[in-house]
Motif scaffolding. Structure first.
Motif, PDB file in Angstrom:
ATOM      1  N   TYR A  48       0.831  -1.210   0.000  1.00 60.57           N
ATOM      2  CA  TYR A  48       0.000   0.000   0.000  1.00 60.57           C
ATOM      3  C   TYR A  48       0.866   1.261   0.000  1.00 60.57           C
ATOM      4  O   TYR A  48       0.550   2.247  -0.674  1.00 60.57           O
ATOM      5  N   VAL A  49       1.971   1.229   0.751  1.00 57.50           N
ATOM      6  CA  VAL A  49       2.871   2.385   0.788  1.00 57.50           C
ATOM      7  C   VAL A  49       3.460   2.636  -0.609  1.00 57.50           C
ATOM      8  O   VAL A  49       3.533   3.781  -1.075  1.00 57.50           O
ATOM      9  N   ALA A  50       3.842   1.563  -1.287  1.00 55.58           N
ATOM     10  CA  ALA A  50       4.406   1.709  -2.635  1.00 55.58           C
ATOM     11  C   ALA A  50       3.358   2.249  -3.611  1.00 55.58           C
ATOM     12  O   ALA A  50       3.641   3.138  -4.428  1.00 55.58           O
ATOM     13  N   LEU A  51       2.152   1.730  -3.522  1.00 53.30           N
ATOM     14  CA  LEU A  51       1.092   2.176  -4.441  1.00 53.30           C
ATOM     15  C   LEU A  51       0.724   3.639  -4.179  1.00 53.30           C
ATOM     16  O   LEU A  51       0.487   4.406  -5.122  1.00 53.30           O
ATOM     17  N   ALA A  52       0.683   4.003  -2.905  1.00 52.70           N
ATOM     18  CA  ALA A  52       0.382   5.407  -2.584  1.00 52.70           C
ATOM     19  C   ALA A  52       1.486   6.304  -3.124  1.00 52.70           C
ATOM     20  O   ALA A  52       1.224   7.363  -3.716  1.00 52.70           O
ATOM     21  N   HIS A  53       2.734   5.868  -2.971  1.00 55.23           N
ATOM     22  CA  HIS A  53       3.868   6.636  -3.483  1.00 55.23           C
ATOM     23  C   HIS A  53       3.763   6.831  -4.993  1.00 55.23           C
ATOM     24  O   HIS A  53       4.045   7.909  -5.520  1.00 55.23           O
ATOM     25  N   ARG A  54       3.331   5.779  -5.698  1.00 58.69           N
ATOM     26  CA  ARG A  54       3.208   5.881  -7.156  1.00 58.69           C
ATOM     27  C   ARG A  54       1.922   6.589  -7.591  1.00 58.69           C
ATOM     28  O   ARG A  54       1.661   6.753  -8.768  1.00 58.69           O
ATOM     29  N   GLY A  55       1.089   6.958  -6.642  1.00 56.25           N
ATOM     30  CA  GLY A  55      -0.084   7.761  -6.973  1.00 56.25           C
ATOM     31  C   GLY A  55      -1.317   6.967  -7.374  1.00 56.25           C
ATOM     32  O   GLY A  55      -2.222   7.499  -8.020  1.00 56.25           O
ATOM     33  N   PHE A  56      -1.380   5.693  -6.991  1.00 54.61           N
ATOM     34  CA  PHE A  56      -2.583   4.907  -7.313  1.00 54.61           C
ATOM     35  C   PHE A  56      -3.778   5.374  -6.468  1.00 54.61           C
ATOM     36  O   PHE A  56      -4.917   5.208  -6.864  1.00 54.61           O
ATOM     37  N   PHE A  57      -3.492   5.889  -5.296  1.00 53.91           N
ATOM     38  CA  PHE A  57      -4.552   6.445  -4.438  1.00 53.91           C
ATOM     39  C   PHE A  57      -3.880   7.458  -3.513  1.00 53.91           C
ATOM     40  O   PHE A  57      -2.644   7.424  -3.340  1.00 53.91           O
ATOM     41  N   PRO A  58      -4.654   8.372  -2.925  1.00 48.58           N
ATOM     42  CA  PRO A  58      -4.053   9.401  -2.075  1.00 48.58           C
ATOM     43  C   PRO A  58      -3.382   8.794  -0.843  1.00 48.58           C
ATOM     44  O   PRO A  58      -3.896   7.848  -0.243  1.00 48.58           O
ATOM     45  N   LYS A  59      -2.241   9.369  -0.488  1.00 49.00           N
ATOM     46  CA  LYS A  59      -1.466   8.839   0.637  1.00 49.00           C
ATOM     47  C   LYS A  59      -2.250   8.895   1.951  1.00 49.00           C
ATOM     48  O   LYS A  59      -2.003   8.102   2.868  1.00 49.00           O
ATOM     49  N   GLU A  60      -3.230   9.800   2.012  1.00 47.32           N
ATOM     50  CA  GLU A  60      -4.018   9.920   3.256  1.00 47.32           C
ATOM     51  C   GLU A  60      -4.746   8.615   3.583  1.00 47.32           C
ATOM     52  O   GLU A  60      -5.076   8.354   4.748  1.00 47.32           O
ATOM     53  N   GLU A  61      -5.004   7.789   2.566  1.00 49.85           N
ATOM     54  CA  GLU A  61      -5.697   6.513   2.814  1.00 49.85           C
ATOM     55  C   GLU A  61      -4.912   5.647   3.805  1.00 49.85           C
ATOM     56  O   GLU A  61      -5.498   4.829   4.519  1.00 49.85           O
ATOM     57  N   LEU A  62      -3.588   5.815   3.837  1.00 51.15           N
ATOM     58  CA  LEU A  62      -2.768   4.980   4.732  1.00 51.15           C
ATOM     59  C   LEU A  62      -3.189   5.160   6.190  1.00 51.15           C
ATOM     60  O   LEU A  62      -3.101   4.226   6.991  1.00 51.15           O
ATOM     61  N   SER A  63      -3.677   6.345   6.525  1.00 54.29           N
ATOM     62  CA  SER A  63      -4.047   6.599   7.920  1.00 54.29           C
ATOM     63  C   SER A  63      -5.366   5.906   8.286  1.00 54.29           C
ATOM     64  O   SER A  63      -5.730   5.866   9.456  1.00 54.29           O
ATOM     65  N   ARG A  64      -6.066   5.362   7.295  1.00 61.35           N
ATOM     66  CA  ARG A  64      -7.328   4.648   7.576  1.00 61.35           C
ATOM     67  C   ARG A  64      -7.185   3.137   7.396  1.00 61.35           C
ATOM     68  O   ARG A  64      -8.157   2.387   7.459  1.00 61.35           O
ATOM     69  N   PHE A  65      -5.943   2.694   7.218  1.00 62.66           N
ATOM     70  CA  PHE A  65      -5.650   1.256   7.069  1.00 62.66           C
ATOM     71  C   PHE A  65      -6.328   0.439   8.171  1.00 62.66           C
ATOM     72  O   PHE A  65      -6.237   0.769   9.346  1.00 62.66           O
ATOM     73  N   ARG A  66      -7.062  -0.596   7.758  1.00 61.53           N
ATOM     74  CA  ARG A  66      -7.719  -1.544   8.680  1.00 61.53           C
ATOM     75  C   ARG A  66      -8.907  -0.965   9.447  1.00 61.53           C
ATOM     76  O   ARG A  66      -9.415  -1.607  10.363  1.00 61.53           O
ATOM     77  N   LYS A  67      -9.340   0.258   9.092  1.00 60.28           N
ATOM     78  CA  LYS A  67     -10.486   0.844   9.787  1.00 60.28           C
ATOM     79  C   LYS A  67     -11.790   0.461   9.073  1.00 60.28           C
ATOM     80  O   LYS A  67     -11.795   0.209   7.863  1.00 60.28           O
ATOM     81  N   LEU A  68     -12.876   0.484   9.821  1.00 56.26           N
ATOM     82  CA  LEU A  68     -14.182   0.139   9.251  1.00 56.26           C
ATOM     83  C   LEU A  68     -14.522   1.064   8.079  1.00 56.26           C
ATOM     84  O   LEU A  68     -14.446   2.286   8.203  1.00 56.26           O
ATOM     85  N   GLY A  69     -14.861   0.454   6.954  1.00 49.92           N
ATOM     86  CA  GLY A  69     -15.250   1.223   5.778  1.00 49.92           C
ATOM     87  C   GLY A  69     -14.094   1.763   4.960  1.00 49.92           C
ATOM     88  O   GLY A  69     -14.305   2.430   3.946  1.00 49.92           O
ATOM     89  N   ALA A  70     -12.852   1.462   5.368  1.00 44.34           N
ATOM     90  CA  ALA A  70     -11.690   2.013   4.666  1.00 44.34           C
ATOM     91  C   ALA A  70     -11.426   1.263   3.365  1.00 44.34           C
ATOM     92  O   ALA A  70     -11.825   0.109   3.197  1.00 44.34           O
ATOM     93  N   LEU A  71     -10.733   1.963   2.455  1.00 46.83           N
ATOM     94  CA  LEU A  71     -10.296   1.331   1.209  1.00 46.83           C
ATOM     95  C   LEU A  71      -9.270   0.233   1.499  1.00 46.83           C
ATOM     96  O   LEU A  71      -9.319  -0.854   0.919  1.00 46.83           O
ATOM     97  N   LEU A  72      -8.336   0.516   2.414  1.00 42.77           N
ATOM     98  CA  LEU A  72      -7.192  -0.373   2.629  1.00 42.77           C
ATOM     99  C   LEU A  72      -7.529  -1.463   3.641  1.00 42.77           C
ATOM    100  O   LEU A  72      -7.412  -1.263   4.855  1.00 42.77           O
ATOM    101  N   GLN A  73      -7.941  -2.613   3.118  1.00 40.23           N
ATOM    102  CA  GLN A  73      -8.256  -3.766   3.953  1.00 40.23           C
ATOM    103  C   GLN A  73      -6.982  -4.325   4.581  1.00 40.23           C
ATOM    104  O   GLN A  73      -5.872  -4.099   4.089  1.00 40.23           O
ATOM    105  N   GLY A  74      -7.154  -5.097   5.648  1.00 37.81           N
ATOM    106  CA  GLY A  74      -6.020  -5.606   6.424  1.00 37.81           C
ATOM    107  C   GLY A  74      -5.021  -6.394   5.597  1.00 37.81           C
ATOM    108  O   GLY A  74      -3.813  -6.266   5.773  1.00 37.81           O
ATOM    109  N   HIS A  75      -5.510  -7.236   4.717  1.00 35.83           N
ATOM    110  CA  HIS A  75      -4.640  -7.972   3.815  1.00 35.83           C
ATOM    111  C   HIS A  75      -4.854  -7.428   2.406  1.00 35.83           C
ATOM    112  O   HIS A  75      -5.866  -6.778   2.128  1.00 35.83           O
ATOM    113  N   ALA A  76      -3.875  -7.687   1.528  1.00 33.51           N
ATOM    114  CA  ALA A  76      -3.921  -7.134   0.162  1.00 33.51           C
ATOM    115  C   ALA A  76      -5.307  -7.370  -0.445  1.00 33.51           C
ATOM    116  O   ALA A  76      -5.827  -8.488  -0.417  1.00 33.51           O
TER     117      ALA A  76
END
Lengths: 271, 316
Positions: free
Chosen positions: A77-105
């Motif tokens: 996820y860090v690599a994809l955010a760096h390459r601009g696939f999604f906004p880096k702010e999504e990293l702060s919602r990792f594993r949270k309810l309703g977040a884009l970034l699910q616990g596993h890939a």
């Protein structure tokens, strides 16, 4: 692709490590150890080797990357955010309810090709993608990161036999040989040695590298592309938890988040 | 008229061959079962699009998922007992969670596999597959319907499991009959009881309805060839008319067609439901007709179940 400046990539590795520990801290759970060990591999792929387009993630002839050890999603996820696939702010919602970034890939994330998380499944899927590329006469290459604990799974060896037998030279697997699995050292849980020879005996071209030397990993990825008639395994010697002394080679950091104090120590060490 | 006997696996093989000729993206995989799954002609005519993965079902399913995600329409074929159980995790994660467009053709389903005995007689496949999100489950009643099911699966977006059997079975449907995924076929009409059947039990259900008619009892017979997504509209329309239901399947009583029907009726229109199926035991070696008789998968048992269900009306 031209080689990026190595100093830039080395600095990027520090940034990725900071982002990984911060992301796992923010989630309050996750897998820092195996994410930190694969940072240089992910950089060699996402900042050098992979033919991908963040503006068009489903471009048909793109290269495919599969993270078979799906619990190490923070590194991906860090690599994809760096390459601009999604906004880096999504990293702060990792594993949270309703977040884009699910616990596993998770395939719902732009740039993630396969949802994973049950170990041992990625290489078979990579092979299938590679067979389709062969039928389509596509130049697409398929990359797959395996964990060393993961290759305890029998399916990995079914897939290794298939790729060797079918001479899938468009497949490149990278083994993150960080020597630690959840319950302890791989040597203690189920000794893997001689792992390079095991893959060679299944018909693979094997390249052994220092997995924390980005230049070596880039060379190996080029070598894999040049190798014809065989799939390639890059056996990358790494250190679980690399960059954070108290996480290094310590099974306790396979799957837990740092406290705030531990995060601060980790960030200081990474620099 | 003498009925034409043909195995549903033969119809499935015809369907895959038909698709291979019409759709270049269709590919097939098997695990050392080309002859048994009737994909040997596919292999002969389209060797580049056929992958024998050896006796390695987990890798087979994963490879099929990769082919599907790359835009192919893979048909993954083996015995139901092996491909579903050995590779259940791969079907759940690589296929269903990723919504990969994989079509699984499980042959040798049900007790009528016969002499091979319990390990090969897959009686839990409908239950295992119908609980998986994104999975469509088809249980054709005869060879012609199996052909149509295989062809229809190619146009269905997402994973499909098609359950077929080994041994020749009587024809139930005809070439001009329509087949739509998720659209049950009402094969006989009556006002007293609804018989919902799938697979080879549809033939027995029709025979039971004919016998009931002689007793003055009218039965709707629904060929519920799609277990998931279940055609609730057709089921409810019939049951609201008859007020009693019987299910018949060559599968465990738990979790199969009967379970799907009972879930739907309990939530929408509770009526007595009697179930015909295997009562929570493993099978054994024997000939198909002997096993059907011993394990109660017969017209006579369906007739009795219908009378019991009707008798429970008003006190369900």
């Amino acid at each position: 692709m031209n080689r990026p400046d190595i100093n830039t990539l080395t600095a990027l590795a520090r940034q990725f490590r900071r982002d990984i520990v911060t992301t796992v801290f923010g989630a309050g759970s996750g897998h820092p150890g195996g994410s930190l060990s694969m940072v240089e591999i992910v950089i060699a792929l996402y900042c050098y080797k992979l033919r991908i387009d963040p503006k068009d993630p489903s471009w048909p002839d793109r290269d495919i990357f599969i993270l078979s050890k799906g619990h190490c999603s923070p590194a991906l996820y860090v690599a994809l955010a760096h390459r601009g696939f999604f906004p880096k702010e999504e990293l702060s919602r990792f594993r949270k309810l309703g977040a884009l970034l699910q616990g596993h890939a998770y395939r719902g994330v732009p740039g993630v090709e396969l949802s994973t998380g049950s170990l041992g499944q990625g290489l078979s899927v990579a092979n299938g993608w590679a067979l389709a590329s062969r039928l389509d006469k596509s130049a697409r290459r398929v990359y797959c990161i395996l964990g060393d604990g993961e290759i305890d799974e029998g399916q990995v060896w079914e897939a290794a036999m298939s790729a060797g037998f079918r001479k899938l030279d468009n497949v490149c697997a990278i083994l993150d040989r960080n020597r630690v699995q959840q319950d302890g050292l791989t040597e203690k849980v189920k000794d893997l040695a001689p792992v390079s020879d095991k893959f060679r005996s299944c018909g693979w071209n094997v390249i052994d590298v220092d997995g924390h030397d980005i230049s070596q990993v880039m060379d190996a990825l080029d070598g894999a592309e040049a190798a014809k008639g065989k799939p390639t395994l890059i056996n990358a010697a790494t250190v679980k938890g690399k960059g954070v002394s108290f996480m290094e080679l310590n099974p306790d950091w396979h799957g837990k988040a740092p406290s705030r104090e531990e995060l601060e120590r980790a960030l200081k060490e990474i620099g | 008229m003498a009925e034409k006997m043909r195995a549903t696996r033969d119809g499935a093989g015809d369907g895959m061959l038909e698709l291979a000729k019409a759709m270049p993206e269709v590919v097939a995989l098997t695990g050392d079962m080309a002859g048994s799954t009737r994909t040997d002609k596919f292999e002969k005519l389209f060797p580049d699009r056929f992958f024998n993965m050896g006796i390695a079902e987990q890798d087979l399913i994963g490879t099929a998922a990769g082919l599907a995600l790359a835009g192919k329409v893979p048909y993954a074929c083996s015995f139901s007992s092996f491909i579903l159980c050995r590779a259940l995790d791969q079907i759940r994660v690589s296929v269903c969670y990723n919504n990969a467009n994989v079509k699984i053709v499980g042959t040798h389903s049900g007790i009528t596999v016969g002499p091979d005995g319990a390990t090969a007689q897959m009686l839990e496949d409908i239950a295992l597959m119908r609980v998986l999100p994104n999975m469509c489950v088809l249980v054709p009643s005869d060879a012609e319907e199996a052909r149509k099911a295989v062809v229809a699966a190619a146009s269905w977006k997402g994973p499909v499991f098609i359950r077929v059997g080994r041994n020749p079975a009587p024809a139930v449907t005809a070439v001009p009959d329509t087949f739509g995924i998720g659209k049950a076929n009402l094969l006989a009409r009556g006002n007293d009881v609804t018989i919902v059947a799938c697979g080879i039990m549809v033939r027995d259900a029709l025979d039971a309805a004919a016998e009931l008619a002689q007793k003055g009892v009218g039965a709707d017979v629904i060929n519920m060839h799609t277990i998931a997504p279940l055609d609730a509209a057709t089921l409810l329309a019939s049951v609201e008319k008859t007020g009693a239901a019987v299910t018949a399947e060559e599968h465990q009583l738990a979790g199969g067609l009967g379970g799907a029907v009972a879930e739907c009726l309990a939530a929408n229109f509770p009526v007595p439901v009697e179930m015909i199926g295997i009562a929570g035991v493993f099978g054994e070696s024997g000939e198909s007709d002997e096993l059907k008789l011993k394990y109660g998968l017969t017209k006579e048992k369906i007739v009795e179940a219908c009378l019991r269900s009707i008798g429970r009306k008003g006190r369900a």
